[in-house]
Write a protein that holds these residues in place. Structure first.
Motif, PDB file in Angstrom:
ATOM      1  N   GLY A  59     -30.152 -30.424  59.179  1.00  0.00           N
ATOM      2  CA  GLY A  59     -30.583 -29.269  59.965  1.00  0.00           C
ATOM      3  C   GLY A  59     -30.261 -27.957  59.285  1.00  0.00           C
ATOM      4  N   ALA A  60     -30.194 -27.975  57.961  1.00  0.00           N
ATOM      5  CA  ALA A  60     -29.955 -26.753  57.186  1.00  0.00           C
ATOM      6  C   ALA A  60     -31.256 -26.319  56.518  1.00  0.00           C
ATOM      7  CB  ALA A  60     -28.891 -27.012  56.125  1.00  0.00           C
ATOM      8  N   PHE A  63     -20.318 -24.480  62.409  1.00  0.00           N
ATOM      9  CA  PHE A  63     -21.746 -24.571  62.079  1.00  0.00           C
ATOM     10  C   PHE A  63     -22.584 -24.371  63.334  1.00  0.00           C
ATOM     11  CE2 PHE A  63     -20.218 -28.873  62.919  1.00  0.00           C
ATOM     12  CZ  PHE A  63     -21.161 -29.363  63.800  1.00  0.00           C
ATOM     13  N   THR A  64     -23.871 -24.110  63.134  1.00  0.00           N
ATOM     14  CA  THR A  64     -24.769 -23.840  64.256  1.00  0.00           C
ATOM     15  C   THR A  64     -25.945 -24.807  64.220  1.00  0.00           C
ATOM     16  OG1 THR A  64     -24.280 -21.532  63.782  1.00  0.00           O
ATOM     17  CG2 THR A  64     -25.927 -21.961  65.473  1.00  0.00           C
ATOM     18  N   LEU A  77     -33.734 -15.903  59.909  1.00  0.00           N
ATOM     19  CA  LEU A  77     -33.426 -14.682  60.683  1.00  0.00           C
ATOM     20  C   LEU A  77     -31.920 -14.448  60.774  1.00  0.00           C
ATOM     21  CD1 LEU A  77     -35.778 -14.439  63.783  1.00  0.00           C
ATOM     22  CD2 LEU A  77     -35.475 -12.782  61.942  1.00  0.00           C
ATOM     23  N   GLU A  78     -31.184 -15.539  60.935  1.00  0.00           N
ATOM     24  CA  GLU A  78     -29.731 -15.455  61.063  1.00  0.00           C
ATOM     25  C   GLU A  78     -29.083 -15.017  59.744  1.00  0.00           C
ATOM     26  OE1 GLU A  78     -28.521 -15.860  64.047  1.00  0.00           O
ATOM     27  OE2 GLU A  78     -26.528 -15.316  63.263  1.00  0.00           O
ATOM     28  N   HIS A  79     -29.791 -15.205  58.657  1.00  0.00           N
ATOM     29  CA  HIS A  79     -29.205 -14.948  57.338  1.00  0.00           C
ATOM     30  C   HIS A  79     -29.780 -13.727  56.636  1.00  0.00           C
ATOM     31  CE1 HIS A  79     -27.738 -19.044  57.949  1.00  0.00           C
ATOM     32  NE2 HIS A  79     -26.878 -18.817  56.983  1.00  0.00           N
ATOM     33  N   PRO A  95     -25.136 -28.042  59.262  1.00  0.00           N
ATOM     34  CA  PRO A  95     -26.311 -27.601  60.020  1.00  0.00           C
ATOM     35  C   PRO A  95     -26.343 -26.073  60.137  1.00  0.00           C
ATOM     36  CG  PRO A  95     -25.229 -29.424  61.157  1.00  0.00           C
ATOM     37  CD  PRO A  95     -24.334 -29.030  60.018  1.00  0.00           C
ATOM     38  N   GLY A  96     -27.530 -25.512  60.047  1.00  0.00           N
ATOM     39  CA  GLY A  96     -27.688 -24.065  60.217  1.00  0.00           C
ATOM     40  C   GLY A  96     -27.418 -23.255  58.956  1.00  0.00           C
ATOM     41  N   ASP A  97     -26.927 -23.903  57.899  1.00  0.00           N
ATOM     42  CA  ASP A  97     -26.640 -23.196  56.641  1.00  0.00           C
ATOM     43  C   ASP A  97     -27.920 -22.758  55.947  1.00  0.00           C
ATOM     44  OD1 ASP A  97     -23.931 -23.488  56.822  1.00  0.00           O
ATOM     45  OD2 ASP A  97     -23.743 -25.001  55.231  1.00  0.00           O
TER      46      ASP A  97
END
Ligand code: SF4
Lengths: 421, 164
Positions: free
Chosen positions: A133-134, A246-247, A11-13, A115-117
Motif C-alpha cells: 500500500g505504498a 504508517f498510514t 498529496l500527503e507528500h 504502507p502510505g510511504d
C-alpha cells in the motif's frame, strides 16, 4: 472525495493542494534505495553536486545484492566504493555480505518500507513495495543522488488503471501466474507511465508474498507503480516489523481510473512467458515440449520462503532431471535460515539442486549460473529479454515456483499436476 | 539546438539489457560502456556509430531496468539524440536527468530508413529526414524538463536553484 490511493499518497507528500494527471510535482521521499550497480553512479553524482551533505541518512538504504559475493575485481571495487561512502556518511541501513539479500525481498522483511510511504529506488523493481500500500517507484541513479541531497524527487502525476481479479484460484496458480496473465493481456507497455491498482476477491485471499510478486512485475507492463491497498493481512505483516508509524490509504469509491479491467481467476492456469518478452505468455497446457538446461528458483520475484515451500513440496523425494542444472537461491539470509529450519534445504540438496547464497546472481546474468549459447532456462524471475541470463543466443522462460520445481524434475517445462499425480 | 546525423534503426521494446547488457555493469566508465552499447540488438553498432548519429527506435524504448548506464552508454557512443514513439518511464527520466535529448514522435520511425540523414531542431521539435525530404513534429517537452536540459541535468539544476 474521488481520489485514488496513488493520488492520496502523493498529496500527503507534496506541497501543492491540487494537481491533475500530467502535472510535474516535487515529492518528499520517505525511503531512497540503491544497490551495488546503481549506488556508485548515485554517489558520483552526489559528489559532483557539491553540497557534500546528506539530507536524512536514516531514509537511505544501500543493498549490495547484484554481484554479491563479489564476482570479480571490478565488482569488488564498486562495492568497496559504496561501503566507504556508507561508513563516512553514517548510513545505518547498509546491507553488506552476510546481512544482504535481494533488495526487494529484504526491505519489506526488515520493515523498512511501510504502507502510505513514498519510496524511490534506483532499481526498476522498486515497485514491489506497492504490495504494502505504498507509492513506490524505480528511478535512475541521478534521481537518487538528488533525493540524497534534497530528500525530494520530481514526478509526473500519473493516471491510475484498475485491475480486478475475481473468482477461484486454480490449483498451482499464484501471484506470478496472475501477473504474467495480466502482462500477456495488456503488453509490456500496456500500463506505461500509469499506476496499476490491483484488487479483487482473489487478491484479498493472496498472502503478502504473492502480492509482492505481483507488484514486483508492474514495471514489466511499463507501470509506474503497482499498488495493492493495505488490508488486515498487510497490517499483520507490517506491524511487528515497523519502526515508525504508517498510514493506510484506500481509494475513494468514485475515484477516477483511466481504465478498469476484470479477470476471472477460474479461467487462469499456471502461466509461462516465452522468450524474449514477459508479455509472450501461454497457459501451461499450451506450452508444448520445451526441454531445459537450467531451472532457477529465486530472485526478488519468487525467492521468498513461501516460494521455497511450494518448490520443496513438489521436489520432496524426487530427483532433478539428469541433464538439467537446478539452482536455488533463497532471496535473503532469513529466508535461507527458515528454509534450513523447515528442512527445505535438505529436500533440495537430496533432489540434486545447487544451493546458492542470497544474491541476484543469475537473474540478470551476473554470476552464479550463466547460460551458454543455445541453452534454455526456466526461471522464477521477472525478465526474459535477449541475453538476460547469459549468452545473447540463450533462451529464458518465466514461471512461478510450482512450474519451475515440476520442470526441474521432468527436464522439460511441465505442469505441477503432472509431477504430483 | 540542431542535431544532425545518420539514423540507426531499432524495433519496438528495445530493453536496457539490449542497450547495455548487465554483464558489463561492473564499471561506470563511459568509455568502457560505449564499447558494448546496443551490441545484443546490433553487434555492429559500437564500431559503426559516429559522433552525432541518431537512434530512431520503435515504441517503449529503454524498457527494463533503471540502469543509468544505458543513457550513459548511448551518450558516450556519440549519439546526439534518440527518437521514438514512446519511451519506458525510467529511461525517460534518466535521459532528462542526465541531459540526453529524447524526442517522442508518433510516426517518425515509420518514415526513416537505416542510414538516412536526419536533422532534429530541439527548439521546435521538428524532425527532418534530409535524405527523403519528409518532416515530422515531435511532442513538446514539458517546461520542467526543458529547464533540466538548459541547466545541464538534474544535479546542476539543484546546484543552481537549491531545490528540485
Ligand atoms: S533479483 Fe533480478 S530483478 Fe530482482 S533486483 Fe535482483 S537483478 Fe533485479
Amino acid at each position: 472525495m474521488d481520489r485514488t490511493i496513488a493520488e492520496k499518497i502523493l498529496l500527503e507528500h507534496t506541497h501543492t493542494k491540487e494537481f491533475s494527471p500530467g502535472d510535474i510535482i516535487r515529492v518528499n521521499v520517505d525511503v531512497a534505495l540503491a544497490n551495488d550497480i546503481t549506488a556508485p553512479l548515485a554517489i558520483q553524482a552526489f559528489e559532483a553536486g557539491g553540497t557534500g551533505r546528506i539530507s536524512r541518512p536514516d531514509s537511505i538504504v544501500f543493498v549490495l545484492d547484484h554481484f554479491t559475493p563479489n564476482k570479480d575485481i571490478a565488482s569488488a571495487n564498486q562495492c568497496r566504493y559504496v561501503r566507504e561512502f556508507a561508513k563516512k556518511h553514517g548510513i545505518m541501513n547498509f546491507y553488506d555480505a552476510g546481512r544482504c539479500g535481494v533488495e526487494h525481498a529484504l526491505l519489506p522483511e526488515e520493515g523498512l518500507v511501510l504502507p502510505g510511504d513514498f519510496i524511490i529506488g534506483a532499481d526498476s523493481h522498486t515497485c514491489t513495495y506497492g504490495a504494502l500500500g505504498a507509492f513506490s517507484t524505480g528511478v535512475g541513479s541521478t534521481d537518487l543522488a538528488a533525493a540524497i541531497m534534497t530528500r525530494q524527487a520530481w514526478i509526473k502525476v500519473p493516471e491510475s488503471m484498475k485491475f480486478i481479479f475475481n473468482g477461484e484460484l486454480q490449483p498451482w496458480v499464484g501471484g506470478k501466474d496472475l501477473m504474467l496473465y495480466l502482462i500477456g493481456d495488456i503488453g509490456v507497455d500496456g500500463a506505461l507511465y500509469r499506476v496499476m491498482e490491483i484488487e479483487g476477491r482473489a487478491i484479498s485471499e493472496l498472502d503478502l508474498s504473492n502480492r509482492l510478486t505481483m507488484s514486483n512485475m508492474a514495471i514489466e507492463a511499463g507501470g509506474k507503480a503497482g499498488i495493492i491497498a493495505a488490508d488486515e493481512k498487510t497490517q499483520d505483516y507490517v506491524k511487528p516489523r515497523a519502526k515508525r508509524p504508517f498510514t493506510v490509504y484506500r481509494s475513494d469509491p468514485d475515484a477516477r481510473y483511466e481504465s478498469i479491467r476484470e479477470y476471472d481467476c477460474s479461467l487462469i492456469e499456471p502461466q509461462v512467458a516465452f522468450p524474449h518478452s514477459p508479455e509472450n505468455t501461454r497457459g501451461i497446457s499450451e506450452v508444448g515440449e520445451v526441454w531445459l538446461d537450467q531451472v532457477f528458483i529465486g530472485s526478488c520475484t519468487n525467492g521468498r520462503i513461501e516460494d521455497l515451500r511450494i518448490a520443496a513440496g513438489i521436489m520432496r523425494g524426487k530427483t532433478v532431471a539428469r541433464d538439467l542444472r537446478c539452482l536455488i537461491l533463497p532471496a535473503t539470509p532469513r529466508v535461507f535460515r527458515e528454509a534450513e529450519d523447515e528442512g527445505l534445504i535438505k529436500i533440495f540438496l537430496e533432489a540434486g539442486a545447487i544451493l546458492g547464497p542470497p544474491s541476484c546472481g543469475p537473474c540478470l546474468g551476473g554470476h552464479l549460473g550463466i547460460l551458454a549459447r543455445g541453452e534454455k532456462a526456466l526461471a522464477t524471475t521477472n525478465r526474459n529479454f535477449v541475453g538476460r541470463m547469459g549468452d545473447p543466443a540463450s533462451d529464458v522462460y518465466l514461471c512461478g515456483p510450482a512450474v519451475a520445481a515440476a520442470s526441474a524434475i521432468t527436464g522439460r517445462i511441465s505442469s505441477p499436476s503432472e509431477v504430483m499425480s | 539546438m540542431i542535431f544532425r546525423g545518420r539514423a540507426f534503426l531499432f524495433g519496438d521494446d528495445i530493453d536496457t539489457d539490449a542497450i547495455i547488457p548487465a554483464r558489463y555493469l561492473t564499471t561506470t566508465d563511459p568509455d568502457e560502456l560505449k564499447k558494448h552499447c546496443m551490441e545484443d540488438a546490433d553487434p555492429g553498432f559500437p564500431s559503426q556509430v559516429r559522433s552525432g548519429d541518431i537512434i530512431v527506435a520503435g515504441k517503449n524504448f529503454g524498457c527494463g531496468s533503471s540502469r543509468e548506464h544505458a543513457p550513459i552508454a548511448i551518450k558516450a557512443a556519440g549519439i546526439s539524440c534518440v527518437i521514438a514513439p514512446s519511451f519506458a518511464r525510467i529511461f525517460f527520466r534518466n535521459s532528462f536527468n542526465m541531459g540526453l535529448p529524447i524526442f517522442e514522435t508518433a510516426d517518425a520511425s515509420k518514415g526513416i530508413n537505416q542510414g538516412d540523414l536526419i536533422e532534429v531542431d530541439a527548439d521546435s521539435g521538428r524532425v527532418t529526414n534530409l535524405t527523403t525530404g519528409t518532416q515530422f513534429l515531435s511532442r513538446p517537452i514539458p517546461e520542467f524538463m526543458q529547464e533540466l536540459i538548459e541547466d545541464g541535468g538534474l544535479i546542476e539544476h539543484i546546484r543552481k536553484r537549491g531545490t528540485i
